[in-house]
Design a protein around this motif. Sequence first.
Motif, PDB file in Angstrom:
ATOM      1  N   ALA A  64     -28.069 -14.431  19.472  1.00 44.58           N
ATOM      2  CA  ALA A  64     -27.396 -14.903  20.554  1.00 44.58           C
ATOM      3  C   ALA A  64     -27.348 -16.262  20.585  1.00 44.58           C
ATOM      4  N   PRO A  84     -20.982  -8.017  28.886  1.00 42.18           N
ATOM      5  CA  PRO A  84     -22.165  -8.767  28.540  1.00 42.18           C
ATOM      6  C   PRO A  84     -22.589  -8.891  27.165  1.00 42.18           C
ATOM      7  N   ARG A  85     -23.572  -9.879  27.199  1.00 43.84           N
ATOM      8  CA  ARG A  85     -24.123 -10.286  25.888  1.00 43.84           C
ATOM      9  C   ARG A  85     -25.581  -9.906  26.103  1.00 43.84           C
ATOM     10  N   ASP A  86     -25.981  -9.525  27.137  1.00 46.76           N
ATOM     11  CA  ASP A  86     -27.447  -8.941  27.440  1.00 46.76           C
ATOM     12  C   ASP A  86     -27.967  -7.864  26.717  1.00 46.76           C
ATOM     13  N   VAL A  87     -29.382  -7.771  26.543  1.00 42.59           N
ATOM     14  CA  VAL A  87     -29.871  -6.705  26.026  1.00 42.59           C
ATOM     15  C   VAL A  87     -29.701  -5.427  26.719  1.00 42.59           C
ATOM     16  N   ILE A  88     -28.989  -4.382  26.259  1.00 42.75           N
ATOM     17  CA  ILE A  88     -28.601  -3.263  26.770  1.00 42.75           C
ATOM     18  C   ILE A  88     -29.442  -2.106  25.913  1.00 42.75           C
ATOM     19  N   ARG A 122     -20.926  -5.225  19.637  1.00 39.75           N
ATOM     20  CA  ARG A 122     -22.189  -5.456  20.440  1.00 39.75           C
ATOM     21  C   ARG A 122     -23.132  -4.386  19.938  1.00 39.75           C
TER      22      ARG A 122
END
Length: 404
Positions: free
Chosen positions: A286, A397-401, A267
């Motif tokens: 992504a 999750p693969r969301d922007v964090i 990640r």
Amino acid sequence: MSEGWPLPSDFAEPPSAGQRAAWEAADRAARPARLARLRSRFAEPAIDAYFGVRPEHMRYISGFNLGAGEDKVAGTSGMFLVSADEVVVLADSRYTIQARRECPDARIAEVYGDLHDRWPELVGSVGAKRVGVESGWVSQALWKRLEAAAPEVELVPVDGWVEADRAVKEPSELERVAAACAVADRALAGLLPEIKPGLTERELALRLEWSMRTGGAEALAFDVACLSGPEAALPHGSPGDRPVLPGTVLLFDFGAQVGGYRSDMTRTLFVGAPTEEDLEIYALVARAQESAIAALEAAVGAGAMPSGRSLDGAARDAIRAAGHDAHFGHGTGHGIGLATHERPSLGRTASDAPLPSPTVFSVEPGVYLEGRMGVRIEDLVAVDVEERRVERLTRFPRDVISVG
């Protein structure tokens, strides 16, 4: 900044003692079939026995398990000889009790640092005149000593037999990979609130390792990579004493081991607010990953397994279209199980043959800009074409964090 962050409780709990015992029982039940598949290959090269030396094969075939790093000091202990009707496991005095416990159906041969001296006796005890040897894992020096010790016994190079069998996963193997993924997912979720500017890459890597080891992992799948800012452009870099700085990317590549089976995830987080370039590269990676998984889902949905080369092409085409082909050099994925990197392969030089099934592999495209930053997103995906199933085992999750 923590709004929307995943929590450790979002992911599966570590396996219970009962579940671990069930996996051990599943392995014991599976070994006769594993041995039968290995022996079925003897006829074509006309061998009488198979000499195995890889630690993963020891566990897979005989049940003998070397702990992390133990193969460096075990000598010949755990190596095994399979004939048409017997399995012989080598062990010195440090490992004989373990070998008897873990390999109850095998004959234990006490061998110390004298394998070449004992070789004529060992192969003679199973009546072997032609022995297949895992040639990629035996040194030339040992090969020559075995040849000289028993010149009447022919050594036949063998490569990839057990590796091919291990690529096709049994249900309990997939369960353990999934459990290892959940341990890693929980560990990273728990680390997010601790990430602050000023902490070093090494400190964060150690905290993540501790979280996995105390959260259900018996070992690491491999050393944790924590790379910040320009260091994230190194696909396999190592954490250093570099402090994490605001306005930079922070890449974690790590995995847990549960019941002998491993996970692997990457990640890329952002310390503070990401830049426009950060977001652009992240979205590209992504899309590339989604392109490969979409191609996999389409093929499996139609009842066919794609090739590793075609899935690599799907991810690579997306990155190439954005002008970053030169910034994605490694393959798109690899199999995983008892080893972190095993068959099958997803890459430009991978086979055009259909991937095996059921199986599990990583999908991990990346873009690396030297001196600036790097982004990789890596998930493990389990596939079963008969069930028309494609499942992400990595649930983080693969969301922007953004952290810190």
